[in-house]
Design a protein around this motif. Structure first.
Motif, short mmCIF file in Angstrom:
data_model
loop_
_atom_site.label_atom_id
_atom_site.label_comp_id
_atom_site.label_asym_id
_atom_site.label_seq_id
_atom_site.Cartn_x
_atom_site.Cartn_y
_atom_site.Cartn_z
N HIS A 149 0.83 -1.21 0.00
CA HIS A 149 0.00 0.00 0.00
C HIS A 149 0.86 1.26 0.00
CE1 HIS A 149 0.36 -0.86 4.43
NE2 HIS A 149 0.43 0.45 4.55
N VAL A 151 0.41 5.55 1.25
CA VAL A 151 -0.41 6.47 2.04
C VAL A 151 -0.13 7.89 1.57
CG1 VAL A 151 -0.89 7.32 4.37
CG2 VAL A 151 -0.46 4.88 3.98
N HIS A 191 -6.11 -2.28 3.23
CA HIS A 191 -5.90 -1.03 2.49
C HIS A 191 -4.73 -1.14 1.54
CE1 HIS A 191 -3.87 -0.47 6.44
NE2 HIS A 191 -2.95 0.22 5.81
N HIS A 205 3.80 7.37 3.42
CA HIS A 205 4.70 6.21 3.37
C HIS A 205 4.26 5.21 2.32
CE1 HIS A 205 1.67 4.51 6.27
NE2 HIS A 205 1.98 3.36 5.72
N ALA A 207 4.49 0.82 1.67
CA ALA A 207 4.57 -0.32 2.60
C ALA A 207 4.91 -1.60 1.85
CB ALA A 207 3.25 -0.48 3.33
N TYR A 247 7.92 1.34 10.98
CA TYR A 247 8.11 2.46 10.05
C TYR A 247 9.54 2.95 10.15
CZ TYR A 247 3.06 2.59 9.58
OH TYR A 247 1.76 2.25 9.33
N GLU A 257 7.13 1.33 5.38
CA GLU A 257 6.67 0.43 6.43
C GLU A 257 6.98 -0.99 6.01
OE1 GLU A 257 2.41 0.33 6.66
OE2 GLU A 257 2.34 -1.02 8.38
#
Ligand SMILES: [Fe+2]
Length: 315
Positions: A149, A151, A191, A205, A207, A247, A257
């Motif tokens: 993912h 963000v 997500h 971030h 991931a 993180y 992450e």
């Protein structure tokens, strides 16, 4: 016939020094599979790197099932007053706030081999006996499995969410109104995108999924050994999405992450879009964490550089 989005394929990061970021990820076990492209033997393209004068996500690629999905997406974008470009089995749209490109293509993500089962001892449960743990012995360094993912900090969360849901067809997994956070998915992952409020559009971030807690610990510690101030938040476990997290900062100053064990949603009707936990404060993002965290977690420390970079780019 199955229809709709089915996977986040990869993301493209633009940074001032892509070769530095590339070798950082090579040291963590991601392989350079083509010039500027990092991935694994299972999924060759996961992170693409480009040179630019400030760090940001410049593209993301998302897979959909059929050509008819592209037509529907084009129609929905038009209804929102947004344009797109269509090619053979793909469509390009532009995130109205971040301004990166989102390419939707008719594709499926290559399947991932399940992690090999590990013998773990527990109270009254003698499973691995007369043998040390493979994690303790560092028998094999775990490799990143996939980009899961990304963000975004948005100056207009509602408009961003509208683009991804009403426009592209992402589903909403959770909303935290007090924080202004919306968790979106284009696969079974809880997500694939999270949208947070921010004074400047930015990436918060990206991931990378790892096999388990040990894989996160072993690889995360490597990052901290190279740069002692790289740890931002964790190790811990999130409330929303349930993922175990750590993180850290990459050499471009971007937060990433390492995560494992995220909630998976395969039946929309069975997922409850509400955290039912009476003691939970929505600003508490972790169920537990190590307590050594820096709280520059919500806003990148280089946000001024990003703001100036966007200004130079005319955004
Ligand atoms: Fe995350």
């Amino acid at each position: 016939m199955k229809m709709g989005l089915n996977a986040l394929l990869d993301i493209e990061l633009t940074v001032p020094n892509p070769s530095e970021l590339e070798s950082f990820w090579n040291r963590r076990g991601l392989v350079t599979t083509a010039p500027g492209q990092l991935g694994t033997a299972e999924r060759a393209s996961q992170l693409r790197l480009r040179e630019g004068d400030y760090r940001h996500v410049s593209q993301m690629r998302v897979a959909c099932d059929n050509e008819s999905d592209l037509l529907e997406i084009a129609n929905r974008l038009e209804a929102l007053g947004l344009t797109c470009t269509r090619g053979d089995a793909w469509l390009d749209a532009v995130d109205p706030i971040q301004r990166h490109s989102v390419r939707i293509e008719v594709a499926t993500a290559a399947p991932l081999a399940p992690r090999s089962p590990r013998q773990m001892n527990g109270p009254g449960e003698l499973v691995r006996v007369n043998r040390r743990s493979e994690a303790a012995m560092k028998e094999a360094m775990p490799t990143p499995r996939r980009v899961g993912h990304v963000v975004f900090g948005s100056t207009d969360v509602a408009r961003t969410v509208d683009f991804y849901t009403a426009g592209l067809g992402f589903k909403v997994s959770d909303v935290i109104p007090d924080v202004g956070a919306t968790f979106l998915r284009c696969s079974s992952d809880h997500h694939n995108i999270l949208v947070l409020p921010s004074p400047v559009p930015c990436m918060n971030h990206y991931a990378i999924e790892m096999n388990d807690f040990d894989a996160i610990g072993l690889r995360g510690v490597e990052v901290v050994e190279e740069r002692p101030d790289a740890s931002v938040y964790g190790i811990g476990r999130h409330v929303v999405g349930s993922n175990i997290f750590w993180y850290l900062l990459d050499p471009a100053g971007g937060m990433f992450e390492f995560f494992a064990d995220m909630d998976q949603i395969t039946d929309d009707s069975l997922w409850e879009n509400e955290v039912r936990r009476d003691d939970w404060d929505p600003f508490t993002v972790a169920t537990y964490e190590s307590g050594t965290s820096k709280m520059d977690f919500f806003l990148p420390t280089d946000i001024e550089d990003i703001a100036r970079g966007r200004e130079r780019a005319g955004l």
